[in-house]
Design an enzyme around this catalytic site. Structure first.
Site, PDB file in Angstrom:
ATOM      1  N   HIS A  70       0.832  -1.182   0.000  1.00  0.00           N
ATOM      2  CA  HIS A  70       0.000   0.000   0.000  1.00  0.00           C
ATOM      3  C   HIS A  70       0.877   1.246   0.000  1.00  0.00           C
ATOM      4  CE1 HIS A  70      -2.749  -2.794   2.578  1.00  0.00           C
ATOM      5  NE2 HIS A  70      -2.813  -3.106   1.305  1.00  0.00           N
ATOM      6  N   TYR A 133       3.284   2.247  13.705  1.00  0.00           N
ATOM      7  CA  TYR A 133       3.708   3.310  12.793  1.00  0.00           C
ATOM      8  C   TYR A 133       3.066   4.645  13.134  1.00  0.00           C
ATOM      9  CZ  TYR A 133      -0.470   1.503  10.296  1.00  0.00           C
ATOM     10  OH  TYR A 133      -1.723   1.051   9.963  1.00  0.00           O
TER      11      TYR A 133
END
Length: 471
Positions: A70, A133
């Site tokens: 992605h 993240y």
């Protein structure tokens, strides 16, 4: 197994902007501790302060769980809290590095900075793996993503566990091959004041690239209370403010003073708030009028401002506002010449019509042509020059306005002796209405921008080209 005791270190990868960090992990019989993200230390290692606004965690209970590829329209700081992963990154941005691949293993002692548009994927190598993240934008349904099939033959990622033997979502399995991927375009550049003389030069410099947007006061009102919602500002990388109030003498009137402060300070302040809030680079064009002109040497970027008139005061105030934006370029220039009416065109017209002008000879500076300013702005932005203030003028020896007028007469085939030099006081002695004070010395040192790699056109060459017959 997590490696303890490493020093903080950086490893560049084969994908531009994709950077691996070794993280110090401190452990004993009780477990371990690490600073997963430490702004001051990371930026000292050369990583830009990307301004994270959200922290996400992906937990995976089985070995072989595979996710991606992605590419998202924001930057990411990726690390592992527990477990170990094999990570694969593919550049899906427009440009020469499109399709480049980088792979590595991550455990808690490593992290990776993933720039906007680089496809991210991973495969878990241990059970109970948590992948964390930081991102510098909030999720939006309007955000533009790109995806690549995990099994793409061009990328040819060597997955440790064959894809046929692991858990993958049907959606990830259906992503396109590289030849069918829609590349992530660059962040948008917004040029304000697009119909002014510098705006027209910026149009010529940037052209019609789809990520360049041009606006004027009719399409973007900086005084609007809805400015913050007027654009999805996180989609913009740079705002170039080529709009300004420049009627130097009219600014000395009550109405002009109000308009000058509105455009050059209030409007600039609105842009500064937008840029600071969304991590946008703000490019602002300033003026020699921020100085009083009493210096015996060229003005540097570090000289204290001391404006004489209202126009100069508003430009100096606008500069101070822009300087508070973390990512900014203040481009200070002088004696600007572009399309439309200007001093050079006026002198050429007088020469042609047989009129012998009186021209000021006690103000000294350098002409600056708008195409040079446009090229300089683009150079600063595209090379990622150090943020701050840069003087940008034409190159060559300083001249007075009378010197330039004589050169215009000469280039156009007329006798330069027809130009008579006069003092500033003599020139404005019969003026009707207010006259703004002018700096006598408008010479700006260009050493800093030249050291940054910008190439400035000698004024003599630019003037000759400007006056050359069309065709």
């Amino acid at each position: 197994m997590t490696e303890y005791g490493k020093q903080l270190a950086v490893t560049e990868t084969t994908i531009p902007g994709l950077v691996v960090f070794d993280l110090p992990v401190h452990g004993d019989a009780r477990g371990w501790f690490k600073e997963n993200w430490q702004r001051e230390k990371m930026t000292a290692q050369g990583l830009a302060d990307f301004g994270p606004v959200q922290n996400n965690i992906s937990f995976n209970d089985a070995v072989g769980t595979t996710r991606g590829i992605h590419a998202e329209p924001w930057d990411k700081w990726v690390s592992v809290a527990t477990g170990r992963i094999f990570g694969a990154w593919v550049d899906l941005r427009e440009g020469p590095s499109f399709g480049a691949v980088y792979t590595t293993e991550l455990d808690p002692s490593k992290a990776i900075f993933v720039p906007r548009g680089v496809g991210n994927s991973y495969q878990t190598l241990e059970p109970d793996t948590a992948y964390t993240y930081l991102v510098n934008d909030h999720w939006s349904p309007d955000a533009a993503y790109s995806f690549l099939n995990l099994a793409d033959e061009t990328a040819a990622i060597a997955w440790p566990i064959p894809l046929a033997d692991v858990e993958i979502s049907p959606k990830d399995l259906a992503h396109p091959r590289l030849q069918d991927v829609t590349p992530i375009p660059p962040k948008r550049i917004l040029v304000l004041g697009a119909n002014g003389q510098l705006g027209r030069a910026l149009r010529a410099e940037y052209g019609g690239a789809p990520h360049i947007e041009y606006a004027d006061r009719t399409t973007l009102d900086l005084s609007s209370p809805d400015l913050a919602a007027a654009r999805r500002w996180r989609d913009y990388g740079t705002i170039v403010n080529a709009a300004a109030y420049t009627k130097v003498d009219l600014a000395e009137t009550p109405e002009g003073r109000r308009d000058a402060w509105a455009a050059n300070v209030a409007g600039v302040s609105a842009l500064a708030r937008i840029a600071a809030a969304h991590g946008v680079t703000l490019v602002h064009v300033s003026s020699d009028y921020v100085f009083d002109g009493t210096s015996d040497s060229p003005y540097t970027e570090d000289d204290a401002v001391c404006p004489l008139g209202v126009y100069g005061q508003t430009k100096a105030a606008g500069d101070q506002v822009v300087a508070t934006v973390p990512r900014h370029y203040i481009v200070r220039t002088s004696w600007v010449i572009g399309e439309g009416g200007n001093f050079v065109r006026t002198m050429a017209s007088l020469a042609e019509r047989g009129i012998d002008p009186k021209v000021v000879d006690d103000q000294v500076g350098r002409l600056t042509f708008t195409d040079d300013i446009a090229r300089g702005i683009r150079h600063l932005v595209e090379t990622g020059a150090e943020y701050g203030t840069y003087n940008l003028t034409g190159a060559g020896d300083p001249q007075s306005w009378a010197d330039i007028a004589r050169r215009v007469f000469e280039i156009t085939g007329h006798d330069p002796a027809r130009v008579t030099g006069v003092s500033t006081e003599e020139y404005f002695a019969s003026a009707q209405g207010p006259v703004a004070p002018r700096p006598r010395n408008s010479v700006l040192s260009t050493a800093r921008i030249e050291a940054a790699g910008a190439r400035l056109t000698p004024t003599e060459d630019a003037l000759a080209a400007y006056l050359a017959p069309a065709g």
